[in-house]
Every structure is written in C-alpha cells, then in structure tokens.
Enzyme design. Structure first.
Site, PDB file in Angstrom:
ATOM      1  N   SER A   8      33.790  37.932  40.053  1.00 55.53           N
ATOM      2  CA  SER A   8      32.943  36.891  39.444  1.00 55.53           C
ATOM      3  C   SER A   8      31.682  36.680  40.263  1.00 55.53           C
ATOM      4  CB  SER A   8      33.692  35.551  39.421  1.00 55.53           C
ATOM      5  OG  SER A   8      34.834  35.630  38.630  1.00 55.53           O
TER       6      SER A   8
ATOM      7  N   GLU B 172      31.887  40.766  30.066  1.00 49.63           N
ATOM      8  CA  GLU B 172      30.547  41.106  30.536  1.00 49.63           C
ATOM      9  C   GLU B 172      30.639  42.471  31.225  1.00 49.63           C
ATOM     10  OE1 GLU B 172      28.076  37.163  31.539  1.00 49.63           O
ATOM     11  OE2 GLU B 172      29.867  37.337  32.763  1.00 49.63           O
TER      12      GLU B 172
ATOM     13  N   ASN C  24      27.881  32.623  33.669  1.00 50.56           N
ATOM     14  CA  ASN C  24      27.860  31.628  34.746  1.00 50.56           C
ATOM     15  C   ASN C  24      26.440  31.244  35.155  1.00 50.56           C
ATOM     16  OD1 ASN C  24      30.562  31.023  35.009  1.00 50.56           O
ATOM     17  ND2 ASN C  24      30.963  32.744  36.364  1.00 50.56           N
TER      18      ASN C  24
HETATM   19  P1  NAD Z   1      44.904  35.747  41.663  1.00 50.65           P
HETATM   20  O1  NAD Z   1      44.974  35.191  43.020  1.00 50.65           O
HETATM   21  O2  NAD Z   1      45.607  35.068  40.530  1.00 50.65           O
HETATM   22  O3  NAD Z   1      45.421  37.251  41.678  1.00 50.65           O
HETATM   23  C1  NAD Z   1      45.048  38.194  42.639  1.00 50.65           C
HETATM   24  C2  NAD Z   1      46.248  39.121  42.835  1.00 50.65           C
HETATM   25  O4  NAD Z   1      45.805  40.276  43.546  1.00 50.65           O
HETATM   26  C3  NAD Z   1      47.385  38.491  43.643  1.00 50.65           C
HETATM   27  O5  NAD Z   1      48.570  38.536  42.868  1.00 50.65           O
HETATM   28  C4  NAD Z   1      47.472  39.393  44.878  1.00 50.65           C
HETATM   29  O6  NAD Z   1      48.813  39.595  45.320  1.00 50.65           O
HETATM   30  C5  NAD Z   1      46.884  40.680  44.370  1.00 50.65           C
HETATM   31  N1  NAD Z   1      46.357  41.604  45.380  1.00 50.65           N
HETATM   32  C6  NAD Z   1      45.680  41.311  46.511  1.00 50.65           C
HETATM   33  N2  NAD Z   1      45.347  42.464  47.152  1.00 50.65           N
HETATM   34  C7  NAD Z   1      45.819  43.484  46.394  1.00 50.65           C
HETATM   35  C8  NAD Z   1      45.793  44.901  46.502  1.00 50.65           C
HETATM   36  N3  NAD Z   1      45.212  45.500  47.544  1.00 50.65           N
HETATM   37  N4  NAD Z   1      46.394  45.647  45.538  1.00 50.65           N
HETATM   38  C9  NAD Z   1      46.985  45.045  44.487  1.00 50.65           C
HETATM   39  N5  NAD Z   1      47.051  43.708  44.320  1.00 50.65           N
HETATM   40  C10 NAD Z   1      46.461  42.939  45.265  1.00 50.65           C
HETATM   41  O7  NAD Z   1      43.327  35.890  41.348  1.00 50.65           O
HETATM   42  P2  NAD Z   1      42.607  35.987  39.925  1.00 50.65           P
HETATM   43  O8  NAD Z   1      42.201  34.616  39.489  1.00 50.65           O
HETATM   44  O9  NAD Z   1      43.399  36.858  39.030  1.00 50.65           O
HETATM   45  O10 NAD Z   1      41.244  36.724  40.349  1.00 50.65           O
HETATM   46  C11 NAD Z   1      41.185  38.111  40.553  1.00 50.65           C
HETATM   47  C12 NAD Z   1      39.748  38.577  40.432  1.00 50.65           C
HETATM   48  O11 NAD Z   1      39.238  38.207  39.134  1.00 50.65           O
HETATM   49  C13 NAD Z   1      38.768  37.988  41.443  1.00 50.65           C
HETATM   50  O12 NAD Z   1      37.840  38.971  41.786  1.00 50.65           O
HETATM   51  C14 NAD Z   1      38.090  36.856  40.663  1.00 50.65           C
HETATM   52  O13 NAD Z   1      36.799  36.578  41.128  1.00 50.65           O
HETATM   53  C15 NAD Z   1      38.029  37.464  39.287  1.00 50.65           C
HETATM   54  N6  NAD Z   1      37.918  36.516  38.157  1.00 50.65           N
HETATM   55  C16 NAD Z   1      38.699  35.401  38.114  1.00 50.65           C
HETATM   56  C17 NAD Z   1      38.615  34.539  37.009  1.00 50.65           C
HETATM   57  C18 NAD Z   1      39.470  33.297  36.912  1.00 50.65           C
HETATM   58  O14 NAD Z   1      39.215  32.467  36.024  1.00 50.65           O
HETATM   59  N7  NAD Z   1      40.500  33.148  37.741  1.00 50.65           N
HETATM   60  C19 NAD Z   1      37.727  34.834  35.961  1.00 50.65           C
HETATM   61  C20 NAD Z   1      36.972  36.029  36.017  1.00 50.65           C
HETATM   62  C21 NAD Z   1      37.080  36.842  37.120  1.00 50.65           C
END
Ligand code: NAD
Length: 282
Positions: free
Chosen positions: A119, A152, A190
């Site tokens: 993000s 996006e 955003n």
């Molecule tokens: P989250 O914390 O729910 O999930 C992240 C997961 O990645 C965890 O389960 C963790 O164990 C795992 N992980 C960490 N290192 C890893 C690796 N090396 N290999 C495999 N798995 C690994 O986070 P999220 O909210 O799903 O966010 C993930 C990404 O998506 C981020 O980059 C965030 O910026 C982006 N994002 C989030 C949202 C949102 O609303 N939460 C929206 C758009 C984008």
C-alpha cells in the site's frame, strides 16, 4: 494469457483473499506462509468465507469444492517453482519483502512476473530488489478482497508494457476491474481518500460538527456508504497515520499532514474497530 499457476506469498488478511479469488477464477494457486500455524489460520479464513457463501446461497457447493481443489498451501519457497505470477502480500516491511523476492528469484522461472500488494512502499524500489525489474509491478487489492471489485495495477519506472498488459488481463480474469496507477505514494485511491479522511478529523477537531453529524452529512448528503470517521475506525487509525506520514514525506503538502488529534488517538491506543475504540466504541 500465459498465466496458469499463481503463487501468493502470505496468507494473512489480504493474501488469503487474493488466493481465494485466484483459485475461484480457475488458476492453480499456491499460497505460502511462514509456518503451519499461520497457514492453517489463513486457509480456515478462506474455508469459512466459502462455506458461508454456500450457506447463504451465493455459491454452489460445486463451485466451492472447485475453488478449494485449485488451492494448495505450503511453507517453503521451492513449491513455487512453476508459478507464472507471484503476488506478494506479506507484512509491509522492505527488508522482509526483499528477502522473499531473493528466495523466489532462485526458484521461480525467468518468465514469471513478480508483484507486490504493497500500500505504501515504492514499487520501483521493490522491483530493483529482484532480478526481473521489467517483470515487476504493483497489484493493489482492497479489503475484503473477495468483495471489492477494484485492483490498482501499479507501473513502476521499469515495468514493461507486456508486464502491465498481463497484470491488467489477470485482474480481469479474476473478476476485478483494474485501473492503472502511477508509482507514487497512495497510488490513485489513497491519494484522494487520505486527504479527505484527514480533513474530516480536522473538521471534528475544529468543532465543525459532532462525530455523528459529520458522518451523517457525508453519508446522507453525498450518498457515501459510510461517513469518514466510521471509515477511519474501519481502516484503522494507526494505518491511516502511517500512510499519511509516508505521503507527507514524499509530497510535502499540508493536505497530507496528520492532524494532532490523529496522532494522539494513535498514541492512546484508540485505533478504531481493531482496538475496540476509535471515534466510536465497539
Ligand atoms: P497481515 O498481517 O494480515 O498478513 C501478512 C501475513 O504475511 C502474515 O500472516 C505473516 O505470517 C505473513 N508473512 C510474513 N512474512 C512472510 C514470508 N516471508 N512468506 C510468507 N508469508 C509471510 O497483513 P495484510 O493486511 O494482509 O497486508 C499484507 C500486505 O497487503 C501489506 O503489504 C499491506 O500493505 C498490503 N495491503 C493491506 C491492505 C489492508 O487493508 N490490510 C489493503 C491493501 C494492501
């Protein structure tokens, strides 16, 4: 389109949704987590969503089983060897993401495209951490992924035309509506949304109206599904604060500056729904 097998890195909130929509669209989908516990948690989140869809009559049991059959969960990178597209959705940390790309570059074929669901990080910088900067782009999904139509597709400075076209095609193939966004903080959504949310806090801080009146004003007067302060609680005040700071650092424009109240609410642990209290109590 030559994408047949998709690798999703991370099975958290976003990764599990991405893996689910990919498998539902018929792609063989391999999702990788750091350990079996995290993987089981992500897989059961998907299963619950799919079973719920069947119970509510939104999906047939056959479609659920087909989706489930296309999914495979792993904890190693080696299983990703024959992926044509990698979608990385791990924690928002440059070093962690870099380490994942380096491990993947060793096992995934040269033809494969790597993407990040980041993000806030710079897509051009992430691309430079791989051996395939021309075959790298952003795929920014919205939460909850199975329900939100938008993706996006972010073009970094080195993203090739062919990579961009393939990512647009893939997004459409999983039933999403892609838009092309620049590699600038906030991309498109955003960039527009964050200043609006920050302004809503400023309005409240300066006594323009009560929390309820500000929310109802935008809900009933502009037809928004929820008011800005409700939306802030939903997104998380800490997440908004983090993104606002990144945008302010880059653009140096006052509209991206976090209002004092936002900072103080984050410091007080009032993060919104996730902490039980933000602008509202839950
Ligand atoms: P989250 O914390 O729910 O999930 C992240 C997961 O990645 C965890 O389960 C963790 O164990 C795992 N992980 C960490 N290192 C890893 C690796 N090396 N290999 C495999 N798995 C690994 O986070 P999220 O909210 O799903 O966010 C993930 C990404 O998506 C981020 O980059 C965030 O910026 C982006 N994002 C989030 C949202 C949102 O609303 N939460 C929206 C758009 C984008």
């Amino acid at each position: 389109m030559s994408i047949k097998t998709v690798g999703v890195i991370g099975c958290g909130l976003m990764g599990s949704g991405i893996a689910q929509v990919s498998a539902a669209a018929g792609f063989r989908t391999i999702v990788r987590e750091v350990n079996q516990g995290a993987l089981d948690k992500g897989l059961s989140r998907m299963r619950k969503f799919l079973d719920g869809g069947v119970e509510k009559g939104k999906m047939t049991a056959e479609a659920r089983d087909k989706t489930w059959g296309n999914l495979m969960g792993v904890t190693d990178f080696e299983a990703m060897g024959d992926c044509d597209l990698i979608i990385e959705a791990i924690i928002e940390n440059l070093d962690e993401k870099t380490a994942a790309y380096q491990a993947l570059d060793k096992v995934v074929g040269d033809h494969a495209i790597f993407t990040s669901n980041t993000s806030s990080l710079c897509v051009t910088e992430l691309a430079a951490k791989t051996k395939r900067p021309d075959r790298f782009g952003g795929l920014h999904f919205f939460n909850p992924v199975p329900l939100m139509k938008l993706v996006e597709v972010v073009r970094g400075l080195s993203t090739s035309d062919a990579t961009h076209a393939a990512l647009m095609d893939y997004s459409r193939a999983i039933g999403k509506e892609p838009i092309t966004a620049p590699d600038k903080p906030g991309f498109i959504v955003n960039r527009l949304l964050v200043p609006y949310l920050l302004d809503a806090i400023r309005c409240y801080e300066r006594g323009l109206g009560t929390i309820e009146d500000i929310d109802n004003g935008m809900k009933l007067g502009c037809g928004h599904p929820m008011g800005p302060l409700t939306l802030l609680d939903f997104v998380g005040l800490d997440t908004t604060y983090y993104i606002a700071n990144i945008m302010f650092d880059e653009y140096k424009e006052p509209m991206f500056a976090a209002p004092p109240l936002l900072k103080r609410m984050v410091l007080a642990g009032k993060l919104g729904r996730k902490s039980g209290e933000g602008f509202y109590k839950y």
